[in-house]
Design a protein around this motif. Structure first.
Motif: not given
Length: 191
Positions: A4-6, A11-12, A16-18
């Motif tokens: 969850l920290r990642w 970047r994550a 996820l957005g892209f």
């Protein structure tokens, strides 16, 4: 918790957005492609119907023009004083081409279901067609009847010419009756 920290990293979140943007773009492209295919299919159907409409219209026009040529040939024959077998051939030719034109008109009417906006034009075309056929039939019938009446008139003139010039009452009465019959026949022909 390490995972969850990642996810909380920029970047994550960017990935996820892209990823979501790419997924939405892919769905949008699939919908657009499907719509384009449906549009293409409908357009092709419309083009096919238009081509069929054009082809049937041209064939109808050709058959009608050939029927009109047969009509003109009939009238030329009639004006030349011939109401014989060749005139009948022109009438039959006219009827044959009109029958073919009727078939094309019926085929055009089948396209009316796909193009309801053409219904009024097809109805007008059918009405004009019926009027032409009726007028041609009436005219040829009247010409045939009149030719018989002109033959009767000629025969009455011949009969009058064969009657001797005499002052006898019977011959004078017969002459008067023939003249009266000729006058009545002329009145009939004038109507």
């Amino acid at each position: 918790m390490g995972r969850l920290r990642w996810f909380r990293t920029i970047r994550a979140q960017l990935m996820l957005g892209f990823g979501i943007i790419l997924l939405l773009h892919g769905i949008s492209a699939a919908i657009g492609y499907g719509s384009l295919q449906r549009f293409r299919s409908r357009s092709q159907t419309t083009l096919d119907n238009a081509a069929q409409l054009r082809e049937l219209s041209l064939e109808l026009k050709t058959n009608f023009l050939l029927a009109r040529q047969a009509e003109e040939a009939y009238f030329d024959t009639w004006q030349g004083g011939n109401i014989d077998a060749s005139a009948q051939v022109h009438i039959q030719t006219n009827h044959a081409y009109l029958a073919q034109a009727r078939q094309k008109l019926a085929a055009l009417r089948k396209l009316e279901a796909q193009n309801p906006e053409l219904a009024e034009e097809f109805a007008l075309l059918g009405s004009l067609f019926n009027n032409y056929e009726s007028a041609f039939e009436t005219t040829t019938r009247r010409i045939a009847e009149d030719s018989l009446n002109h033959e009767v008139h000629r025969q009455l003139k011949d009969l009058l010419a064969t009657l001797p010039d005499s002052q006898r009452a019977e011959l004078m009465l017969l002459r008067m009756l023939v003249w009266q019959l000729m006058a009545e026949q002329q009145t009939y022909l004038a109507n």
